[in-house]
Design an enzyme around this catalytic site. Structure first.
Site: not given
Ligand code: ADP
Ligand code: F6P
Length: 485
Positions: A160, A368
């Protein structure tokens, strides 16, 4: 579940959203998978608790037909595995912050040993036909540990976070060994092509893996498929929630407190990867440069406290308190506080209403993996009068959400300019941008994310696996999974 043609889904992640601990929860993974699991599934991971003498057997609880199996960590495992190698070495490295990497050999040993312990506990719960889907950097070696115990199920892994090129990954102590364990999975998923390509470069250059046709790679006897599969949200559901929450008590209180002022919002875990310092600095610069916005805009930053046992997080919290106080001290007037800064998590439903009220969302991470706040903000908008998303070019979401105002999060002046542009943007341009962003968010949902990954995991089925002897696993076998996302 577990019927002839129906594989049970077993999700494994460090953080497990236990039904007994409902409430505000910050973290994209937990949110996306909560939407995905359906009756019959098993979710395995850490209980979130530390215990002087943790049981080896997982504690089980069932809610809405989903079984949650969790184990506690000892204090030393917590320090080494979670605060140590996972969040003081891997996390900064995977976010390209080499200067923040804090490595200790005992942390690495703790990381490996917790992964072994998780594997031993999980192995006892597995049925031969289960599909196992492991998530995130805490559990990279779990698949290899399961294989070492003789588990032959299809096992997939999803990363992730961003993934770095060899020049970055080589800085990680034990990089080769960790990378090697990623090759034990049948499918390895990433949010963007950039991350997938970086992973492929790493396994080729650092381990000597070779392409084996049709997107597969081979390393000794192992064959694995790296894929791109962007995570999303339940756009329709979140949109509905936001429309209802806008009429709720909290949103009404917020609106009353704003009066005629516009609202800018930021919603993050309090994490150095989220670019919070630059963002607050940018807001100060907006007020300094464009005096017409003073008294006419308030910035609400919700930054839920996170990983406070790691020094860098505590230090960031102190720095943010300072800069928030500084900005308010400098620009506040007796009836206007420019910056509202809170570190308590806010309930998801309440957040949805806040997003809908906000004219601007500032999503400006320095790096991110994806960033779901960007997608939630778009889904929450009223299409007739939508707000403007300001998005970092270093969020995975920027690959898809190109109609946001894309900024370099390291440049506070550029963020301030984008805020000015957003505050003065015509309704027509806001609607146009929002319309196109909405199409992406409605297309790339949590449901689609799960279906794409599980389809690939299914395709990786080989003739020797016990599952393929008993049933034809196909996307339709996951029909229950698609049910409520
Ligand atoms: P990460 O997984 O790094 O935390 P994401 O943006 O992908 O980042 O996901 C964050 C998720 O957690 C979103 O669903 C968001 O709504 C939620 N969240 C983030 N910050 C807060 C907060 N301060 N309070 C409540 N929920 C939060
Ligand atoms: O997405 C990154 C992530 O580490 C998730 O795996 C996790 O659920 C979330 O951030 C919250 O972090 P933590 O589990 O350390 O509180």
């Amino acid at each position: 579940m577990g019927g002839q043609n129906l594989a049970r889904l077993v999700v494994v992640s460090n953080r497990v959203p236990l039904p007994s601990e409902k409430g505000a929860r910050a973290g994209g993974l937990a949110v996306a998978l909560t939407d995905a699991l359906t009756p019959g599934s098993l979710w395995f991971g850490w209980s979130g608790r530390r215990n002087a003498r943790p049981e080896q057997e997982p504690a089980l609880q069932t809610s809405d037909g989903i079984t949650f199996a969790t184990i506690d960590l000892s204090e030393s495992d917590y320090q080494r595995f979670y605060a140590g190698y996972s969040n003081s070495a891997l996390w900064p490295l995977l976010h390209f912050r080499l200067g923040l990497v804090n490595y200790r050999t005992e942390d690495y040993e703790g990381y490996r040993s917790v992964n072994r312990r998780f594997a031993a506990a999980l192995e006892k719960l597995l049925l031969p036909t289960d599909l196992v889907w492991v998530h995130d950097y805490h559990l990279i070696p779990l698949g290899a540990e399961l294989r070492a115990l003789g588990v032959r199920n299809r096992i997939g892994f999803f990363m992730h976070t961003p993934f770095g090129p060899p020049a970055i990954m080589r800085a990680l102590p034990h990089a080769d060994a960790v990378l090697d364990t990623m090759c034990a999975y049948d499918v390895v998923g990433f949010h963007t092509e950039t991350y997938r390509a970086a992973f492929v470069d790493c396994v080729q250059q650092m381990l000597g893996a070779t392409p084996d046709g049709a997107g597969q790679f081979r390393l000794d006897t192992r064959i694995f498929t790296p894929i791109v599969d962007p995570i999303g949200i339940d756009a329709e559901g979140f949109s509905r929630t936001a429309a209802q929450a806008e009429r709720g008590a909290e949103a009404r209180r917020l609106r009353t407190s704003l009066g005629e002022r516009k609202l800018a919002i930021g919603v993050d875990r309090l994490d150095y990867s989220k670019g919070l310092l630059n963002r607050m600095e940018a807001f100060g610069r907006l007020l300094a440069r464009y005096k017409e916005h003073r008294r006419h805009v308030s910035f609400l930053q919700v930054a839920a406290r996170s990983r406070e046992d790691v020094n860098e997080y505590r230090e960031l919290g102190e720095e943010l308190n300072r800069i928030a106080g500084d900005t308010n001290g400098r620009y506040s007037e007796f009836d206007w506080t420019p910056l509202r800064y809170m570190t308590r998590p806010v309930r998801r439903r309440t957040l949805a209403g806040f997003y809908r009220l906000a004219h601007i969302a500032l999503v400006t991470p320095l790096r991110d993996g994806m960033n779901l706040v960007a997608k939630e903000y778009v889904a929450a908008q009223n299409p007739a009068d939508p707000g403007v998303l300001i998005l970092s070019r270093f969020a995975g979401a920027a690959d898809e959400m190109t109609d946001a105002l894309i900024v370099n999060p390291f440049d506070a002046d550029e963020i301030a300019e984008a805020m000015h542009r957003a505050l003065t943007m015509s309704l027509e341009e806001r609607q146009d941008r929002h319309h196109r962003l909405r199409q992406h968010v409605w297309h790339s949902t949590a449901r689609r994310y799960c279906e794409v990954f599980l389809d690939h995991l299914d395709e990786s089925d080989d003739s020797e696996s016990p599952a393929s002897e008993t049933g034809q696993l196909s996307a339709t076998a996951f029909a229950p999974l698609a049910g409520n996302i």
